[in-house]
Write a protein that holds these residues in place. Structure first.
Motif, short mmCIF file in Angstrom:
data_model
loop_
_atom_site.label_atom_id
_atom_site.label_comp_id
_atom_site.label_asym_id
_atom_site.label_seq_id
_atom_site.Cartn_x
_atom_site.Cartn_y
_atom_site.Cartn_z
N LEU A 249 -3.87 14.19 -1.49
CA LEU A 249 -2.54 14.70 -1.84
C LEU A 249 -2.39 14.90 -3.34
O LEU A 249 -2.67 13.99 -4.11
CB LEU A 249 -1.46 13.72 -1.37
N SER B 236 6.35 6.07 -2.17
CA SER B 236 4.90 6.23 -2.25
C SER B 236 4.55 7.56 -2.89
O SER B 236 3.66 7.63 -3.73
CB SER B 236 4.28 6.16 -0.86
N ALA B 237 5.26 8.61 -2.48
CA ALA B 237 4.97 9.94 -3.02
C ALA B 237 5.10 9.91 -4.54
O ALA B 237 4.28 10.48 -5.25
CB ALA B 237 5.91 10.97 -2.41
N GLY C 274 9.31 13.57 7.63
CA GLY C 274 7.88 13.30 7.62
C GLY C 274 7.08 13.82 8.79
O GLY C 274 5.88 13.98 8.69
N GLY D 137 7.88 11.35 4.46
CA GLY D 137 7.18 10.20 5.02
C GLY D 137 7.49 8.93 4.24
O GLY D 137 7.75 7.89 4.81
N ASP D 138 7.46 9.01 2.91
CA ASP D 138 7.74 7.84 2.08
C ASP D 138 7.91 8.31 0.64
O ASP D 138 6.95 8.56 -0.06
CB ASP D 138 6.59 6.82 2.18
N TYR E 162 6.21 17.02 3.47
CA TYR E 162 5.90 16.00 4.47
C TYR E 162 5.77 14.63 3.81
O TYR E 162 6.25 13.62 4.32
CB TYR E 162 4.60 16.33 5.20
N ALA E 163 5.09 14.60 2.66
CA ALA E 163 4.87 13.32 1.97
C ALA E 163 6.20 12.71 1.53
O ALA E 163 6.44 11.52 1.70
CB ALA E 163 3.97 13.54 0.75
N VAL F 112 0.84 -1.20 0.00
CA VAL F 112 0.00 0.00 0.00
C VAL F 112 0.87 1.25 0.00
O VAL F 112 1.72 1.43 0.87
CB VAL F 112 -0.91 0.01 1.25
N ASN F 113 0.68 2.08 -1.01
CA ASN F 113 1.53 3.24 -1.11
C ASN F 113 0.83 4.50 -0.62
O ASN F 113 0.19 5.21 -1.38
CB ASN F 113 1.98 3.42 -2.57
N LEU F 114 0.95 4.71 0.66
CA LEU F 114 0.40 5.90 1.28
C LEU F 114 1.50 6.49 2.16
O LEU F 114 2.53 5.87 2.36
CB LEU F 114 -0.82 5.55 2.13
N ILE F 115 1.27 7.70 2.67
CA ILE F 115 2.25 8.32 3.54
C ILE F 115 1.81 8.08 4.98
O ILE F 115 0.80 8.63 5.41
CB ILE F 115 2.35 9.83 3.27
N PRO F 116 2.53 7.23 5.72
CA PRO F 116 2.02 6.76 7.00
C PRO F 116 1.71 7.87 8.03
O PRO F 116 0.72 7.77 8.75
CB PRO F 116 3.13 5.84 7.53
N HIS F 117 2.53 8.91 8.07
CA HIS F 117 2.33 9.89 9.15
C HIS F 117 1.26 10.93 8.82
O HIS F 117 0.85 11.68 9.68
CB HIS F 117 3.65 10.60 9.46
N LEU F 118 0.85 11.00 7.57
CA LEU F 118 -0.18 11.99 7.23
C LEU F 118 -1.58 11.41 7.46
O LEU F 118 -1.76 10.20 7.53
CB LEU F 118 -0.01 12.44 5.78
#
Lengths: 508, 326
Positions: free
Chosen positions: A106, B204-205, B267, B200-201, B196-197, A92-98
């Motif tokens: 986004l 993924s970004a 992040g 964070g990763d 931030y994105a 799963v490609n999401l940004i974990p902390h957001l």
């Protein structure tokens, strides 16, 4: 156009090569509106490459791609999104902390003169989540959600971008059956609304449960497009592997005589073993030369059981006996010294060192057991690496190849080799066949049978019941983090295991 | 379910508590510590560090690092001093030129990092040597500024009188304005959220279709701009340019960012935390000055211990929230 179901996506003669590899050689792929289309094939068939060309990650070398009859040429995921192709990848490609809301929006956050409108964004995220029948606090971080919820959030994001074509790359590999059911309900709803869905998966059951059509690739070439309802399973599998399927050799119940003697005394025996938040009061035994399966749904406590036995988590109740003597492990180190080995479920995170070579990966556990003082000579290392590359049929250009460049199935074999090199007495395999192709699965199963025949005790964890039934001579069935029963010999069947799981479930 | 979100604010709370604790300790120990002048000086004296730390926050939030900060500050100060004093350039034009050069310098480093996939640590290390060296080429030693703009306009006319004895220095105003702008950018612009994105990763970004390349180049350009602006403020503050100044300023900035609760891996973090981190470093310095008999290197020792404590705290929080999630 009104009556004729025109192709939504039409790929013709797609060619894509990498240095030394022809990943796709003239592949056709057609997806219609309101259709769930499964893309299948073994590792190396070209599924991932096809998806990545389609979604703009790789440029193509040749062929045409049309979306709604218009020639397209996406050069980045963003361009593909803009064209109407949204993708949810396997991990799963999401940004974990957001937050959930940010993850959905986004790149397309609603703004007012360049200023993000957070409230509007939250409302939009909630709307997007409703389409996948999910209701949750969108301000919570994605990291605090379960994998299944994250998956749905990723789909909600994809749909928020476009509803034309949704590409799902192995969406179910981290989900349990209930979650898969929920996901499929969402997919059917979307299909009803006209979305074309491409799904890549290794689970045959799921393909038959959800898809309308199947396209099979093999070695970068198109094998064919089939209507799911008219394609028998065995036919599908033989299309995928390109040969007739045979049962793995040395099936458990066709075993040689004389092994009953070896089995008389259990190597490992746990009684009333458990830990709060892990598994409760578990009884289990494994004898030398015995292959015991741990079956159950995801989250039923299979991995937790393995962690308790291996000393990663410490049991709070019950006792463990090894060779009949009471033992308790405070760390995996002690378990390893007792001759235990454990290949964890998530090989990418917990097992393989992708940049190190096949040889280095294989020798690692042996070196760890010997201590750093005693170096293993390079000659010996190469001998060991060669031996296991041959024994397990690891397909690699040589022992110095970086493991990260091998396919999933071969990475799994390297991981297995690492433990076999230490000659363990008890081998715990947690989902050794997840995410690898049919051929590699059969080879892993064959290796398990050989090891068992040599007297190794094996505890085999798999979420594919079919595999457990085929391989094991005894199966311990788990549900909701407790043992609910045990089957042996000819009494083992998929139906019985499923019944056991179902009968004990009153809530569902 | 609630804890992981709240845990985001926990380091910020800890930073606020340390700041308040230090301030109260100062007020209790020393008579004049609570005066308005002390507070105003705290902000004014740390203006250039604050602005540099704001730039560093963006870089660290994105998962990168910028070691060129101190060198760019020194380079900017000597560039402005030389342009104004030796070449009679209009001060405003000199400042504008310095800001543009700083931003371009940052953008160049960002481009190397993005397009050649070079590690930020090494690229900005090279940038640090380069900026430091060019600074010395412009003028080999400290260069005082006699121009009226710097002596009169900035230090007197642009100060905001708070009462008849104390006025708020322009260096402090720059810091405050920069903080407000940066907070806006971080939380209310798409670019800010991409940072931030990215931290964070990044993978993924990229797959989410975010403009990773553009964002990364812009982040280092922004950091270069902040360093140059910090250099401008430093020039106001010292009324001179000095190519040998601000050695290790980037490390103070990074310390402030970490004490402010930003994860070094990227992040997670807030600009408000960084500002508090800067003020904490400043307060320790002030406390030691008030005490009089302590060696000023104690500032470093205390700062070191604080950085260590905050890293530890973040580790505890993140492993606690992981455990909670199971």
């Amino acid at each position: 156009m009104e009556t004729e179901p025109k192709a939504l996506l039409e790929i013709r003669g797609l060619v894509k090569g990498f240095p030394g590899v022809k990943a796709l050689q003239g592949v056709d792929f057609i997806v219609r509106r309101s259709e769930i289309h499964a893309l299948m094939g073994e590792n190396g068939a070209g599924k991932s490459t096809l998806i990545k060309v389609l979604t703009g990650v790789y440029p193509r070398d040749g062929g045409t791609m049309r979306l709604e009859g218009v020639e397209i040429n996406p050069r980045s995921p963003k361009m593909a999104e803009a064209l109407g192709i949204s993708t949810v990848y396997q991990e799963v490609n999401l940004i974990p902390h957001l937050s959930v809301a940010e993850n959905i929006c986004l790149g397309r956050q609603p703004t007012f003169f360049g200023m993000i409108r957070w409230r509007e964004m939250a409302r939009r995220a909630e709307r997007a989540l409703r389409r996948v029948d999910l209701k949750l606090d969108v301000s919570q971080s994605v990291a605090s959600c379960s994998i299944a919820v994250q998956q749905l959030v990723a789909i909600a994001r994809a749909l928020d971008v476009s509803e034309k074509l949704l590409v799902l790359d192995e969406p179910t590999s981290s989900l349990d059956e209930k979650e898969v059911g929920e996901l499929f309900a969402v997919l059917r709803k979307l299909r009803g609304q006209g979305t074309g869905i491409v799904i890549v998966t290794h689970f045959l059951d799921q393909v038959y449960a959800i898809s309308d059509r199947i396209t099979v690739l093999r070695d970068g070439k198109l094998v064919g497009e089939f209507e799911t309802a008219r394609l028998p399973r065995l036919k599908l599998v033989s299309h995928m592997v390109g040969r007739e399927i045979t049962q793995p050799e040395g099936s458990a119940r066709g075993a040689e005589a004389g092994e009953a003697d070896v089995k008389a005394e259990p190597l490992l025996e746990i009684k009333n073993f458990g830990r709060a938040g892990s598994v409760t009061a578990m009884d289990l035994s494994v004898a030398r030369g015995e292959l015991v399966g741990l079956a159950g749904l995801l989250g039923s406590g299979r991995t937790e059981t393995a962690r308790l036995i291996f000393g990663i988590d410490k049991a709070q109740t019950g006792e463990m006996r090894v060779d009949g003597r009471r033992t308790s492990f405070h760390s995996p180190r002690q378990a390893i010294r007792a001759g235990f080995a454990f290949t964890p479920e998530n090989r990418k995170v917990e097992g393989i060192l992708p940049r190190m070579s096949v040889r280095e990966n294989i020798v690692l556990a042996l070196q760890a057991r010997q201590g750093l003082g005693q170096m293993i000579s390079r000659k010996r290392q190469l001998e060991l690496a060669d031996e296991f590359i041959r024994r397990l049929g690891i397909s690699t250009p040589g022992p110095e190849q970086a493991v990260g460049n091998l396919s999933g199935g071969n990475q799994q074999k390297v991981l297995l080799a690492r433990w076999l090199v230490t000659q363990p007495r008890l081998l715990i395999l947690d989902e050794p066949t997840r995410g690898i192709d049919v051929g590699a699965k059969a080879e892993i199963e064959k290796t398990m049978q050989e090891l068992r025949a040599q007297g190794m005790a094996i505890l085999f964890i798999s979420s594919e019941l079919e595999e457990v039934v085929r391989a094991c001579e005894r199966v311990v069935v788990l549900r909701d983090r407790a043992k609910v029963g045990e089957l042996a010999g000819d009494g083992i069947s998929e139906e019985k295991i499923m019944h056991m799981i179902a009968e004990h479930g009153h809530g569902h | 379910m609630k804890f992981p979100l709240a845990s985001r604010y926990l380091p910020l709370l800890a930073t606020a508590l340390v700041l308040a604790g230090l301030y109260v300790a100062g007020c209790v120990s020393f008579d004049n510590f609570s005066s308005l002048r002390v507070a105003v000086n705290l902000i004014g004296d740390n203006g250039f560090l604050g602005i540099a730390a704001i730039g560093a926050t963006f870089v660290i939030l994105s998962g990168g690092i910028d070691l060129s900060v101190g060198a760019v500050v020194a380079f900017t100060s000597i560039l402005i001093a030389s342009l104004v004093e030796d070449h009679s350039v209009n001060p405003l034009a000199a400042i504008a030129a310095a800001l543009i050069v700083g931003s371009l310098f940052g953008a160049a480093m960002g481009s190397l990092i993005q397009w050649f996939e070079l590690p930020p640590f090494l690229v900005t290390l090279a940038g640090m040597f380069l900026a430091r060296g060019v600074g010395f080429m412009i003028h080999p030693q400290s260069h005082g500024i006699q121009n009226d703009f710097f002596l009169q306009t900035v230090s007197e006319r642009l100060s905001l009188p708070l009462n008849n004895r104390v006025s708020f220095p322009f260096t402090g105003t720059c810091f405050v304005v920069m903080f407000v702008l940066a907070t806006f950018v971080a939380h209310y612009t798409r670019f800010g959220r991409y940072i931030y994105a990215l931290g964070g990763d990044e993978q993924s970004a990229r797959l989410m279709g975010l403009p990773v390349a553009r964002t990364k180049v812009l982040i280092y350009a922004l950091s270069g701009f902040c360093s140059a602006l910090a250099g401008v403020v430093y020039t106001f503050y010292t009324q001179s340019g000095d190519p040998a100044s601000c050695v290790g300023l980037e490390l103070d900035a990074i310390a402030a960012v970490v004490i402010g609760g930003t994860l070094l891996s990227g992040g997670v973090g807030f600009l408000a935390g960084t500002v508090m981190g800067v003020l904490i470093l400043g307060l320790i310095q002030t406390l030691i000055t008030f005490k009089g008999d302590l060696n000023s290197w104690w500032t470093r020792i205390v700062a070191g211990m604080l950085v260590f404590l905050f890293i530890l705290l973040q580790n505890v929080i993140s492993s606690a929230s992981k455990r909670l999630r199971g």
